[in-house]
Design an enzyme around this catalytic site. Structure first.
Site, PDB file in Angstrom:
ATOM      1  CD1 TRP A 360       0.887  -0.403   2.992  1.00 33.77           C
ATOM      2  CD2 TRP A 360      -0.638   1.121   3.591  1.00 33.77           C
ATOM      3  NE1 TRP A 360       1.215   0.039   4.261  1.00 33.77           N
ATOM      4  CE2 TRP A 360       0.291   0.972   4.649  1.00 33.77           C
ATOM      5  CE3 TRP A 360      -1.685   2.028   3.737  1.00 33.77           C
ATOM      6  CZ2 TRP A 360       0.208   1.710   5.837  1.00 33.77           C
ATOM      7  CZ3 TRP A 360      -1.762   2.751   4.921  1.00 33.77           C
ATOM      8  CH2 TRP A 360      -0.829   2.591   5.954  1.00 33.77           C
ATOM      9  CD  GLU A 502       2.538  -4.444   9.108  1.00 36.44           C
ATOM     10  OE1 GLU A 502       3.689  -4.671   9.533  1.00 36.44           O
ATOM     11  OE2 GLU A 502       2.237  -4.459   7.903  1.00 36.44           O
ATOM     12  CD  GLN A 615       2.862   1.184   9.873  1.00 37.92           C
ATOM     13  OE1 GLN A 615       3.337   0.098  10.149  1.00 37.92           O
ATOM     14  NE2 GLN A 615       2.755   1.636   8.646  1.00 37.92           N
TER      15      GLN A 615
HETATM   16  C1  BGC Z   1       4.898  -1.558   7.474  1.00 41.29           C
HETATM   17  C2  BGC Z   1       3.868  -1.599   6.362  1.00 41.29           C
HETATM   18  C3  BGC Z   1       4.555  -1.388   5.049  1.00 41.29           C
HETATM   19  C4  BGC Z   1       5.675  -2.381   4.856  1.00 41.29           C
HETATM   20  C5  BGC Z   1       6.465  -2.100   3.600  1.00 41.29           C
HETATM   21  C6  BGC Z   1       5.959  -2.580   7.190  1.00 41.29           C
HETATM   22  O1  BGC Z   1       6.952  -2.501   8.152  1.00 41.29           O
HETATM   23  O2  BGC Z   1       4.298  -1.801   8.710  1.00 41.29           O
HETATM   24  O3  BGC Z   1       2.900  -0.603   6.576  1.00 41.29           O
HETATM   25  O4  BGC Z   1       3.645  -1.505   4.021  1.00 41.29           O
HETATM   26  O5  BGC Z   1       6.565  -2.315   5.940  1.00 41.29           O
HETATM   27  O6  BGC Z   1       7.052  -0.844   3.642  1.00 41.29           O
END
Ligand code: BGC
Length: 789
Positions: A360, A502, A615
């Site tokens: 995303w 996450e 985040q």
């Molecule tokens: C983040 C995601 C992101 C991914 C790739 C992860 O560490 O939590 O939001 O899309 O990295 O950058």
């Protein structure tokens, strides 16, 4: 000024970081910023956009092509390499042992000076290394290289050796197919070839051709190399390489110049090995005929255009100036300008990390830069989602849903490369169950959002008619089938999801996700209306036989629950029962860690039972839907969530900068902006999650830096109808000036503490309304308007 990124001295500890920092690329090829004498242990890489491979059951990842720039120099038989030389500048062991009374190995060359730099304006990488050899000569190696923006299959290098004494110089240069892989080896059936170059058989083109393991896609790297002053020349072949040894009698003060043109061609569209090989050889040959200067000047012309469409001038802050330019440079070198079949992976073209997958990140963090500067690229990025709709539909069906559930980690077909066990536990080495793939459903809403942005921005409904409306519709259907109607509360809810944060998996009613889903439903309804008008047959086809019809989507849109700010505190709860989690301070949580790389999310990660988030999540929603929330709400949530945010993702800090600027506190936002804008300059980012290496470049942060500067501090917003400027410059800045494309027209905007100046290009198709502060005005083609602030 502020166009050069430079590092002096050689530090082996910084090889991986410099590989990212000094990358070159052209959207088709990415070449890491390593030195010519490096090999796979120093992580050399030539990444071809859109070329992936899987070996057995290992992770599917981009293919690292044979390294066509490899070059080694021998002075009177001794190799001159920064890896082997005693290092005078940084004082390595050879030098230290001498000062400690030990015997220095006098035959070993010393590195007396070393510098690596990038000229951002021309996208040219340079290195200069000066060696003092055992026989007292001072030998200087310089090289200059670029990935041609004019001929995107080509990497060009000019390599020069100059000595203070006469001597025997041997240069061994060629193509090395023994490459760095994380989950390889990807290339099999490697065959070398030497092809006479027409009239001049001495400087034939050499090539390596191979095919990928999984799909058998052919790839050729062909190299034309030439030393202007001639010399003896012999071709050396090994199983995985083809090189030439060039022997020159070198005279003091007379540079020996080697020019290499390396063509990398892969059969992404069904080309045969013969076709691919012929195309690569032909390209290398043509390049050799054109010569270095011509190749450089045509490349530089392209870059001139890129910068005239995008360069930002920051007055009063040189550090921010360079960091911003560098961020844009990183975006330009990976932008798919000529293809709608690839998008931008989360680590750009800097290697195989994150499986070379598109997340995303592209829609939410990179798209705005392209929308406002090169809308054609933004369209390509979204067409990639149209082309990968099939994969998204298969994923939805796999989980028993309708419509399109886009891949969390998308590769060339839209199949999800994200695995169910995406992180390894550092303590046990065991794979951990993660729910990125199954539950980060907001990805489908992010895709629809991106499509709508391009449509609204350009006012051109072709993207919707060419498949964009269908994508939005299928995403809405997915959410309708995923959503839950709560009969007691008479509302739709979205249960069991993972939001941007996450660290908290499988939560209910994540505010960001619900709000994005609502937006997706609205977009789908509007996009389908456009489709009905533009292609009623396709519209009917999409609805035929489906139990989900527009009235269902409308009902869900109207009755979907989106968590609201609390009437007293103004706070929005990140998800149901978030406040019930332990409210611990971030340093305290970190003090509980037993291993520096331990993963804080997953089944039993330390953050999962606390309010610490990875985040920006609620705050990201406040940025995207800024009109829906009062400044007081935004401030309250910023103040609540920021201390609880780990910023464990490079996507986080820029959002805090944006919301700070939006609420009139640019100085709060400034450090977050700088952190984002310098991430690939300093290399100051997480390198490991669990035992997984995640180093590489950070295009989402690069896009975030642009957003924070233009959408944040300059306060620009365009909704497809009128533009709004609400500047909030940080104290360090006197002014910011930049070009933008809005509604098909080109504008230059300068925001200073005293005034806003908007200049419209004379060729603009129409005027545009701007709101600046309280006032509204129209800017006609060719007009310059000054508004005091
Ligand atoms: C983040 C995601 C992101 C991914 C790739 C992860 O560490 O939590 O939001 O899309 O990295 O950058």
């Amino acid at each position: 000024m502020s166009w050069i990124v430079r590092e002096s001295g050689f530090d082996p500890e910084r090889i991986a970081h410099h590989g990212n920092k000094f990358m070159i690329g052209n959207g088709v090829l990415g070449y890491r910023g390593t030195l010519e004498e490096f090999s796979k242990s120093e992580l050399t890489a030539t990444i071809v956009a859109g070329l992936y491979d899987q070996v057995g059951s290992k992770w599917r990842e981009p293919v690292n092509a044979p390294n066509g720039l490899e070059t080694n120099v021998f002075w009177n038989g001794t190799r001159l390499s920064v890896l082997e030389a005693g290092n005078v500048a940084t004082g390595d062991s050879a030098v230290k042992s001498e000062s400690a009374g030990g015997e220095r190995d006098r035959s070993r060359p010393e590195l007396v000076a070393h510098e690596q730099s990038l000229n951002l304006r021309q996208a040219v990488h340079r290195r200069r290394s000066v060696f003092r050899t055992g026989d007292g000569a001072e030998v200087t190696i310089t090289s200059e290289r670029f990935c041609s923006a004019a001929r995107t299959e080509l990497i060009v290098c000019r390599f020069t050796v100059e000595s203070s004494q006469d001597g025997e110089l041997t240069i061994v240069t060629g193509i090395n197919g023994d490459v760095w892989d994380i989950n390889g080896p990807h290339l099999v059936r490697m065959e070398s070839g030497a092809h006479a170059a027409g009239d001049d058989a001495t400087w034939e083109v050499v090539s390596l051709t191979a095919s990928t393991q999984e799909l058998g896609l052919p790839i050729t790297v062909a190299e034309a190399a030439e030393v202007a002053s001639g010399g003896e020349h012999e071709v050396l072949r090994e199983d995985l390489s083809i090189r030439r040894r060039i022997h020159v009698r070198c005279r003091a003060g007379e540079p020996v110049v080697l020019v290499k043109a390396v063509a990398v061609v892969a059969g992404l569209e069904g080309e045969t090995a013969n076709q691919v090989q012929a195309a690569a050889i032909q390209s290398a040959r043509e390049a050799r005929q054109l010569g270095y200067d011509r190749l450089l000047s045509e490349h530089a012309e392209y870059w001139e255009r890129k910068w005239s469409a995008s360069d930002i001038i920051v007055v009063g802050d040189d550090e921010a100036q360079l960091a911003l330019r560098y961020s844009m440079y990183q975006l330009h070198i990976i932008a798919p300008e000529r293809s709608e079949k690839v998008s931008i992976p989360a680590r750009g073209l800097s290697g195989q990390v994150y499986k070379g997958a598109v997340f995303w990140d592209t829609e939410m963090f990179m798209l705005p830069f392209f929308l406002y500067t090169q809308p054609e690229v933004a369209r390509n990025l979204m067409m990639y989602r149209v082309h990968t709709l099939g994969g998204a539909k298969r994923k939805a069906a796999e989980y028993g849903y309708e419509g399109a559930f886009y891949a969390w980690e998308s590769q060339e077909t839209g199949e999800d490369a994200c695995t169910l066990f995406n992180v390894n536990d550092v303590f046990t080495g065991r794979p951990m169950r993660t729910y990125f793939r199954d539950k980060q459903v907001h990805i489908s809403a992010d895709v629809a959002y991106g499509i709508w942005q391009v449509y609204a921005f350009t006012g051109d409904d072709r993207l919707l008619l060419d498949g964009g409306a269908e994508v939005a519709w299928e995403c809405a259907k997915f959410f309708y089938s995923y959503g839950y109607f709560n009969p007691r509360k008479q509302r739709y809810e979205i249960l069991d999801v993972t939001g941007p944060d996450e660290y908290h998996e499988r939560v209910n009613n994540n505010a960001f996700t619900n709000r994005m889903v609502k937006e997706c439903l609205r977009i789908a309804l509007d996009a389908m209306e456009t489709l009905k008008r533009g292609n009623s047959e396709r519209y009917e086809q999409l609805l035929a036989g489906s139990h989900i019809q527009p009235e269902h989507i409308r009902d869900m849109y109207e009755r979907l629950y989106v968590p609201e700010p609390d009437a007293q505190s103004g706070l929005i709860e990140q998800f149901d029962r978030y406040y019930a989690l332990e409210d611990v301070a971030l340093p305290q949580l970190k003090s509980r860690m037993l291993h520096p790389h331990e993963y804080l999310g997953g089944g039993n990660g330390l953050a999962t039972t606390t309010q610490i988030l990875k985040q920006a999540d609620v705050v990201l929603m406040l940025h995207l839907f800024k009109d829906d929330y009062d400044p007081a709400i935004k401030k309250a949530n910023w103040a609540y969530y920021e201390p609880r945010t780990e910023h464990g993702s490079s996507l986080s800090a820029c959002i805090y900068a944006l919301v700070a600027a939006d609420t009139g506190s640019p100085d709060w936002g400034y450090p977050y902006f700088m952190r984002t804008a310098t991430i690939d300059l300093t290399g100051d980012a997480k390198q490991y999650v669990g035992d997984l290496y995640i180093g590489g470049t950070h295009p989402a942060a690069n896009g975030g830096a642009w957003m924070a500067a233009v959408l944040g501090f300059a306060g620009l917003r365009y909704d497809g109808d009128k533009a709004v400027l609400r500047p909030a410059l940080p104290s360090a800045w006197q002014a910011i000036e930049f070009p933008v494309r809005l509604g098909g027209g080109s504008y230059r905007i300068r925001v200073s503490r005293e005034e806003v100046v908007i200049t419209a290009h004379g060729d603009n198709p129409a005027g545009l309304r701007f709101t600046v502060g309280e006032g509204e005005l129209a800017v006609a083609p060719g007009q310059e308007v000054r508004i005091p602030v």
